[in-house]
Write an enzyme that holds these catalytic residues in place. Structure first.
Site, PDB file in Angstrom:
ATOM      1  N   PRO A 127       0.828  -1.211   0.000  1.00 35.40           N
ATOM      2  CA  PRO A 127       0.000   0.000   0.000  1.00 35.40           C
ATOM      3  C   PRO A 127       0.867   1.269   0.000  1.00 35.40           C
ATOM      4  O   PRO A 127       0.488   2.289  -0.563  1.00 35.40           O
ATOM      5  CB  PRO A 127      -0.805  -0.122   1.297  1.00 35.40           C
ATOM      6  CG  PRO A 127      -0.881  -1.584   1.556  1.00 35.40           C
ATOM      7  CD  PRO A 127       0.415  -2.156   1.061  1.00 35.40           C
ATOM      8  N   GLY A 130       4.825   1.040  -4.991  1.00 31.48           N
ATOM      9  CA  GLY A 130       4.819  -0.023  -5.985  1.00 31.48           C
ATOM     10  C   GLY A 130       6.171  -0.235  -6.629  1.00 31.48           C
ATOM     11  O   GLY A 130       6.932  -1.130  -6.252  1.00 31.48           O
ATOM     12  N   ILE A 156      -2.410  -7.640  -5.818  1.00 31.78           N
ATOM     13  CA  ILE A 156      -1.766  -8.921  -6.097  1.00 31.78           C
ATOM     14  C   ILE A 156      -2.681  -9.800  -6.949  1.00 31.78           C
ATOM     15  O   ILE A 156      -3.753 -10.227  -6.501  1.00 31.78           O
ATOM     16  CB  ILE A 156      -1.381  -9.656  -4.779  1.00 31.78           C
ATOM     17  CG1 ILE A 156      -0.529  -8.732  -3.899  1.00 31.78           C
ATOM     18  CG2 ILE A 156      -0.654 -10.966  -5.107  1.00 31.78           C
ATOM     19  CD1 ILE A 156       0.684  -8.105  -4.577  1.00 31.78           C
ATOM     20  N   GLU A 239       8.351 -10.956 -17.905  1.00 35.84           N
ATOM     21  CA  GLU A 239       7.020 -10.426 -17.602  1.00 35.84           C
ATOM     22  C   GLU A 239       6.666  -9.319 -18.595  1.00 35.84           C
ATOM     23  O   GLU A 239       5.540  -9.254 -19.101  1.00 35.84           O
ATOM     24  CB  GLU A 239       6.974  -9.898 -16.168  1.00 35.84           C
ATOM     25  CG  GLU A 239       5.577  -9.427 -15.766  1.00 35.84           C
ATOM     26  CD  GLU A 239       5.530  -8.724 -14.403  1.00 35.84           C
ATOM     27  OE1 GLU A 239       6.566  -8.712 -13.711  1.00 35.84           O
ATOM     28  OE2 GLU A 239       4.458  -8.199 -14.058  1.00 35.84           O
ATOM     29  N   GLY A 336     -18.949   2.707 -32.542  1.00 31.54           N
ATOM     30  CA  GLY A 336     -19.955   3.637 -32.036  1.00 31.54           C
ATOM     31  C   GLY A 336     -20.623   3.099 -30.785  1.00 31.54           C
ATOM     32  O   GLY A 336     -19.978   2.502 -29.924  1.00 31.54           O
TER      33      GLY A 336
END
Lengths: 376, 252
Positions: A127, A130, A156, A239, A336
């Site tokens: 928290p 990051g 996570i 990753e 649209g």
């Protein structure tokens, strides 16, 4: 760059798997904010988790970035990014175990992850921060045979149903040198989770994890104390490549959806695709996708040749998320009102643009990383 | 139990196709795929071979190309393949195809021959029965379920009222319908292993079969465009007109 025969055959197989086993269900799973756990087993049977894992555990034995990119690109065709994101939490949670776990830990976890029976997740973000990995604050204090873990992790992927969470913890002093990676079995007392509701990737389970005096046996430490930062960095290149390929696949899906619509939809007596303004939008999407995909192909080649083109991967991730963002917007303009309705892949991917531009390293962090790598 | 499976490489049905302007035969690209209907036959064969410690041999006729379709079936788990690739067989009719396949199968040891019901590019639907007749073995066709104890085979064949149970002693040919079993996906490991599996490529001459297609296509005409249906405007009596139209079409 023509893919080898066996890779093309695997691409076909994964495409069929996605078309048969995933795509028909994505609208339902996305609304339910969950997909059946059985999908892990089906993906495991197909060998989707085995890339880069040792044969003795049931893996392919070698790393193959092209194979990884094929899997990501084809999974993206399902039109709900939350599904590959959750399936492939294994792919971020388990490589550090393969790289630095004890033989005992590897034998316990890897065969079950590869078969789809166990789910792995990676927990780094807290928290309080990051991308600032070196300064995270969850602690693991040695106490006899165990580490006592305290702290919180958030955002996570697969946090709710992971069986093992590869967790970045502080075992030493401040800074990167005090970090370690510890695998936390989620059935230990003191471990709890709460789900997070998100803008997109609904089918993916995302959670905040709480560690309250969780006693984790020391054998779950990966490598030595203080090696955490290096192991975390080891993960990022693959990753990022996986995310780039997923975004290329998503952009292509957006293009295909827009093209199909433009050909079928008639306005003022003619299909949309005959209007110059629409044709130019489609070509512009195609142009950007082709450029991104060609760059990705070059990076795959370099990664498979053993290089670590960190700056290029970071830049290409930005290129891919900008392409996805552009294609989502233009596809939405072409469809649209239809693109504003739930259950439509364009609507879904439009919402998923944000997580791609932020997760796995935000665009700004990527660009700054590239600048540092390039010595600017 | 030794199982031979008839399979075919066909152009990817999702891609565009063209006909040779001189022979009117389908132009086959180098990269072909395993006919979708054959995946059921291959899966059935693999399951039987797994239950009865057997082996699976693929038997196919057609241009090799880059063998992607054959490799797809090998990657599912078949042990080897025999492929009859002969320029002279281009455009063969079903009887010629059956003669070639039967001759290729006869060279192998087999207890059971499995085929799909028909190919997705040819659709004649009679090759399996012809192969059985040429081999002089019984054929159990259109199976929706296959059981074997190793020496006899019994199948279920769907009928309008339910299903027939039909059985025969081996050697026997079985043609299976889509859905008889759920075909497995080839894994990447399987695909890599398939590269090492033997593919025996032979000509009609090697099998002692005359290489002549048995038919020639004189011309091909596009299917006529569908005509617009008849609109019935309901002024209270429309249902009678609809019933009359259905009666005329002999559907009620």
């Amino acid at each position: 760059m023509r893919e080898p025969d066996e890779h093309r055959l695997f691409r076909r197989t994964v495409a069929e798997f996605v078309a048969n086993e995933i795509t028909p269900h994505v609208a339902e799973w996305d609304e339910a904010e969950e997909f059946p756990r059985d999908l892990y087993r089906k993906a495991g049977e197909l060998g989707l988790f085995g890339i880069g894992f040792a044969e003795e555990h049931g893996g392919l034995g070698t790393h193959d970035a092209l194979l990884l990119a094929i899997v990501a690109e084809e999974l993206a065709q399902c039109g709900a990014g939350g599904i590959p994101a959750s399936l492939f939490s294994n792919y971020i949670g388990a490589p550090p175990i393969q790289a630095a776990g004890t033989p005992e830990t590897q034998a316990e976890i890897l065969p079950r992850m590869l078969s789809g029976d166990a789910v792995c997740a990676l927990a780094i973000t807290e928290p309080g921060g990051g991308s600032d990995v070196a300064n995270l604050s969850t602690t693991a204090v040695a106490d006899g045979d165990v580490y006592i873990v305290n702290g919180q992790k958030t955002f996570i992927t697969s946090g709710m149903r992971a069986d093992y969470v590869t967790t970045a913890v502080r075992t030493g002093d401040d800074g990167a040198a005090g970090l370690s990676l510890l695998v936390v079995p989620t059935d230990l007392p003191g471990f709890s989770t709460t789900p997070l509701q998100k803008m997109g990737w609904w089918a993916s389970d995302t959670a905040t994890l709480y560690f309250d005096d969780v006693a984790v046996p020391k054998r779950y430490l990966l490598g030595e104390e203080g090696q955490g930062f290096g192991l975390i960095m080891l993960n990022f290149n693959h990753e990022r490549l996986f995310m780039i390929a997923g975004m290329v696949g998503g952009s292509r899906l957006l293009f295909d959806e827009a093209l199909d619509w433009a050909r079928e939809r008639e306005t003022f007596g003619r299909p949309l695709a005959t209007r110059q303004v629409v044709r130019h939008k489609l070509v512009e999407m195609d142009r950007r996708i082709n450029a991104t995909r060609a760059w990705m192909a070059e990076l795959i080649d370099r990664v498979d040749a053993g290089e670590a083109p960190v700056a290029q991967l970071a830049e290409c991730k930005v290129q891919a998320s900008r392409t996805l963002e552009f294609c989502a917007r233009e596809a939405s303009q072409i469809l649209g009102g239809a693109s504003y309705l739930r259950g439509n892949p364009v609507e879904r991917l439009y919402r998923e643009v944000r997580v791609n531009a932020i997760g796995g390293g935000s665009e700004e962090i990527m660009i700054d990383l590239a600048a540092r790598q390039l010595g600017i | 139990m030794k199982v031979a499976v008839c399979v075919k490489q066909i152009p990817d049905p999702a891609s565009d196709y063209s006909l040779d302007p001189a022979t009117h035969n389908l132009v086959r690209p180098a990269e072909q795929v395993l006919d979708d209907t054959d995946r059921y036959g291959v899966e059935m064969a693999l399951q039987i071979a797994e239950q009865h410690e057997g082996s699976v041999t693929l038997v196919s006729m057609g241009p090799s190309g880059n063998l992607q379709g054959i490799r797809q079936a090998l990657a599912m788990g078949a042990d080897k393949a025999v492929l009859v690739d002969d320029e002279e067989l281009k455009g063969s009719d079903s009887l010629t195809t059956a003669k070639v396949l039967a001759a290729a199968i006869a060279r192998e040891e087999y207890d059971l021959v499995i085929a799909g019901t028909e190919s997705t590019d040819g659709y004649s639907g009679i090759v399996p029965q012809q192969v059985a007749a040429l081999l002089g073995i019984p054929s159990l066709t259109y199976a929706t379920q296959v059981d074997t104890d190793g020496s006899s085979v019994s199948i279920r064949r769907q009928t309008a009222a339910g299903y027939d149970e039909v059985s025969a002693s081996t050697p026997v040919l079985v043609s299976v319908t889509a859905g008889v079993v759920e075909p497995r996906y080839p894994t990447f490991k399987g695909i890599m292993q398939a590269k090492q599996k033997p593919v025996d490529t032979v000509t009609a001459g090697d099998l002692g079969v005359e290489a002549s297609p048995g038919q020639a296509i004189r011309s091909v005409q596009p299917a006529p465009a569908r005509e617009a249906g008849e609109k019935v405007v309901d002024e209270g009596e429309a249902h009678l007109q609809v019933v009359a139209a259905l009666e005329q079409a002999k559907v009620v």
